[in-house]
Design an enzyme around this catalytic site. Sequence first.
Site, PDB file in Angstrom:
ATOM      1  N   GLY A 116       0.613  -4.278  -0.724  1.00  0.00           N
ATOM      2  CA  GLY A 116       0.775  -3.101   0.136  1.00  0.00           C
ATOM      3  C   GLY A 116       1.762  -1.983  -0.631  1.00  0.00           C
ATOM      4  N   ARG A 117       2.856  -2.176  -0.771  1.00  0.00           N
ATOM      5  CA  ARG A 117       4.297  -1.414  -1.226  1.00  0.00           C
ATOM      6  C   ARG A 117       3.537  -0.680  -2.629  1.00  0.00           C
ATOM      7  NH1 ARG A 117       8.917  -5.121   0.438  1.00  0.00           N
ATOM      8  NH2 ARG A 117       7.256  -6.504   0.221  1.00  0.00           N
ATOM      9  N   TYR A 134       3.695  -8.669  17.221  1.00  0.00           N
ATOM     10  CA  TYR A 134       2.974  -8.076  18.220  1.00  0.00           C
ATOM     11  C   TYR A 134       2.270  -8.659  19.219  1.00  0.00           C
ATOM     12  CZ  TYR A 134       4.734  -4.556  14.849  1.00  0.00           C
ATOM     13  OH  TYR A 134       5.547  -3.870  14.119  1.00  0.00           O
ATOM     14  N   GLN A 141      -7.490  -1.818  11.306  1.00  0.00           N
ATOM     15  CA  GLN A 141      -6.809  -2.818  11.906  1.00  0.00           C
ATOM     16  C   GLN A 141      -6.133  -2.440  13.212  1.00  0.00           C
ATOM     17  OE1 GLN A 141      -2.513  -3.618  11.199  1.00  0.00           O
ATOM     18  NE2 GLN A 141      -2.771  -5.610  10.394  1.00  0.00           N
ATOM     19  N   ARG A 160      -5.492 -11.273  11.284  1.00  0.00           N
ATOM     20  CA  ARG A 160      -4.388 -11.501  10.525  1.00  0.00           C
ATOM     21  C   ARG A 160      -3.303 -12.238  11.476  1.00  0.00           C
ATOM     22  NH1 ARG A 160      -0.273  -7.198   7.245  1.00  0.00           N
ATOM     23  NH2 ARG A 160      -0.599  -8.424   5.138  1.00  0.00           N
TER      24      ARG A 160
HETATM   25  C1  FNR Z   1       3.776  -2.712   6.431  1.00  0.00           C
HETATM   26  N1  FNR Z   1       2.971  -3.982   6.775  1.00  0.00           N
HETATM   27  C2  FNR Z   1       2.293  -3.756   7.924  1.00  0.00           C
HETATM   28  N2  FNR Z   1       1.578  -4.829   8.182  1.00  0.00           N
HETATM   29  C3  FNR Z   1       0.492  -4.824   9.250  1.00  0.00           C
HETATM   30  O1  FNR Z   1      -0.167  -5.782   9.410  1.00  0.00           O
HETATM   31  N3  FNR Z   1       0.192  -3.613   9.814  1.00  0.00           N
HETATM   32  C4  FNR Z   1       0.901  -2.539   9.471  1.00  0.00           C
HETATM   33  O2  FNR Z   1       0.322  -1.275  10.070  1.00  0.00           O
HETATM   34  C5  FNR Z   1       1.858  -2.525   8.427  1.00  0.00           C
HETATM   35  N4  FNR Z   1       2.663  -1.511   8.147  1.00  0.00           N
HETATM   36  C6  FNR Z   1       3.545  -1.561   7.201  1.00  0.00           C
HETATM   37  C7  FNR Z   1       4.193  -0.488   6.802  1.00  0.00           C
HETATM   38  C8  FNR Z   1       4.964  -0.428   5.492  1.00  0.00           C
HETATM   39  C9  FNR Z   1       5.551   0.979   5.361  1.00  0.00           C
HETATM   40  C10 FNR Z   1       5.480  -1.574   4.952  1.00  0.00           C
HETATM   41  C11 FNR Z   1       6.134  -1.707   3.765  1.00  0.00           C
HETATM   42  C12 FNR Z   1       4.577  -2.774   5.646  1.00  0.00           C
HETATM   43  C13 FNR Z   1       3.031  -5.069   6.112  1.00  0.00           C
HETATM   44  C14 FNR Z   1       2.130  -4.971   4.705  1.00  0.00           C
HETATM   45  O3  FNR Z   1       1.007  -5.222   5.278  1.00  0.00           O
HETATM   46  C15 FNR Z   1       2.435  -5.967   3.947  1.00  0.00           C
HETATM   47  O4  FNR Z   1       2.153  -7.522   4.609  1.00  0.00           O
HETATM   48  C16 FNR Z   1       3.990  -6.077   3.174  1.00  0.00           C
HETATM   49  O5  FNR Z   1       4.024  -4.942   2.742  1.00  0.00           O
HETATM   50  C17 FNR Z   1       3.999  -7.309   2.115  1.00  0.00           C
HETATM   51  O6  FNR Z   1       3.047  -6.761   0.870  1.00  0.00           O
HETATM   52  P1  FNR Z   1       3.580  -6.054  -0.364  1.00  0.00           P
HETATM   53  O7  FNR Z   1       3.998  -4.600   0.114  1.00  0.00           O
HETATM   54  O8  FNR Z   1       4.827  -6.929  -0.931  1.00  0.00           O
HETATM   55  O9  FNR Z   1       2.444  -5.864  -1.369  1.00  0.00           O
HETATM   56  C1  8K6 Z   2       5.697  -5.177  10.139  1.00  0.00           C
HETATM   57  C2  8K6 Z   2       5.055  -3.734  10.013  1.00  0.00           C
HETATM   58  C3  8K6 Z   2       5.950  -2.666  10.542  1.00  0.00           C
HETATM   59  C4  8K6 Z   2       5.450  -1.575  10.923  1.00  0.00           C
HETATM   60  C5  8K6 Z   2       6.384  -0.428  11.241  1.00  0.00           C
HETATM   61  C6  8K6 Z   2       6.262   0.993  11.005  1.00  0.00           C
HETATM   62  C7  8K6 Z   2       7.411   1.392  10.658  1.00  0.00           C
HETATM   63  C8  8K6 Z   2       7.744   1.943   9.236  1.00  0.00           C
HETATM   64  C9  8K6 Z   2       9.149   1.158   8.924  1.00  0.00           C
HETATM   65  C10 8K6 Z   2       9.187   0.651   7.567  1.00  0.00           C
HETATM   66  C11 8K6 Z   2      10.512   0.208   7.010  1.00  0.00           C
HETATM   67  C12 8K6 Z   2      10.696   0.749   5.779  1.00  0.00           C
HETATM   68  C13 8K6 Z   2      12.070   1.420   5.406  1.00  0.00           C
HETATM   69  C14 8K6 Z   2      12.296   2.577   6.267  1.00  0.00           C
HETATM   70  C15 8K6 Z   2      12.468   3.803   5.319  1.00  0.00           C
HETATM   71  C16 8K6 Z   2      12.463   5.138   6.072  1.00  0.00           C
HETATM   72  C17 8K6 Z   2      12.082   6.186   5.461  1.00  0.00           C
HETATM   73  C18 8K6 Z   2      11.690   7.510   6.150  1.00  0.00           C
END
Ligand code: FNR
Ligand code: 8K6
Length: 351
Positions: free
Chosen positions: A320-321, A183, A100, A230
């Site tokens: 994702g998660r 972004y 990506q 995306r």
């Molecule tokens: C993300 N998401 C995300 N999206 C993206 O386009 N590039 C990225 O690098 C990231 N990084 C990222 C990190 C973390 C910790 C989370 C939780 C999410 C968004 C991700 O691709 C996805 O769209 C969402 O997490 C929703 O899908 P789920 O988690 O409900 O299956």
């Molecule tokens: C929209 C994509 C965002 C990518 C950002 C990367 C930063 C990660 C933050 C995710 C948020 C989750 C909650 C934070 C918990 C912290 C535990 C170390």
Amino acid sequence: MTENLFESYALNETIKLNNRILMAPLTRCMADDELVPTPAMAEYYARRADAGLIISEAVIIRPDGQGYPNTPGLFSKAQIAGWQKVTAAVHKNGGKIFAQLWHTGRIAHPYFYAKDDQDAVVLAPSAIRLEGTVARMRDLTYKTPKAVTKEDIASLVLDYAKAAENAMQAGFDGVEIHGANGYLIDQFLHHDSNRRQDEYGGSSENMARFPLAVVDAIIDKIGADRTALRVSPGAYVNMAGDARDKAVFDYLLPELEKRNLAFLHIGIFDDSMEFDYLGGSASSYVRANYNKTLVGVGGYSAETASNAIADSKFDLIAIGRPFIANPDYVSKVKSKEPLVAYTDEMLTSLV
Ligand code: FNR
Ligand code: 8K6
């Protein structure tokens, strides 16, 4: 019923997926200090190789695209070599992986790429600052960006294309351009962040010009069959919505359809979110305006994803998660084993 998730799916003549489950891009902030992917990252991705396709965490195309700590890059020889180990490990386990490609635009912070340079700039379509501070680094306040010049735009397009070439050299099966989540590319597509009056702003066609230039430059280097995008038509993060944004995407989506991308992927955290100005969810809006392979995402379980695919709401699902919590997500769903629930604490280590 989740059987349809395990059907193979041909993106095109070049790329055939073993199933319809994609691992969504997930930033983990675990690259080394030169932004090189580590052996632990290779193992992390290899463990998830039974996804139909892995989309890597977002990878910055050049230093001034960095907005978070230790996000990997694809602009140095060492980074390409590091990714070669990741892609080899995924391929060895029978998987496929796209990179990506990311530039965070006004979400970037010079702290990461120009610590000692007081004059370092942050680039964006317009000089409009996002209120707030960097996630995970709350003492870093976002800066007012510099509105990019035409020369800046030309160099960004070249650097996206170069990063795509580097991705091929690193052994990726293709790239997904990160045009979502507020972004750089997304900043051009929304009125909140794009107030330009030149050929890159104002009208829908002008606002789509830079995103389409990036898409075309990458297609030119690596082919449309290996290029995906995306997008977030609904502004939901790093951005405020504006009813006029719909017209921009009404123009953009048919333009993308002409380009025969490998797929188009929605950028959203929760696809049950409805946007007044889109007349429904992000995925329903895109489905109504784009007739090629669409990847849904955002809060889906295997069951709800399977139903959505059966109802033709999209063709493939990105997870994702649950993939962070379950490296063996695909085999667990297939054998109907219970899943481990995701928690934010899981972000502190790569499992
Ligand atoms: C993300 N998401 C995300 N999206 C993206 O386009 N590039 C990225 O690098 C990231 N990084 C990222 C990190 C973390 C910790 C989370 C939780 C999410 C968004 C991700 O691709 C996805 O769209 C969402 O997490 C929703 O899908 P789920 O988690 O409900 O299956
Ligand atoms: C929209 C994509 C965002 C990518 C950002 C990367 C930063 C990660 C933050 C995710 C948020 C989750 C909650 C934070 C918990 C912290 C535990 C170390």
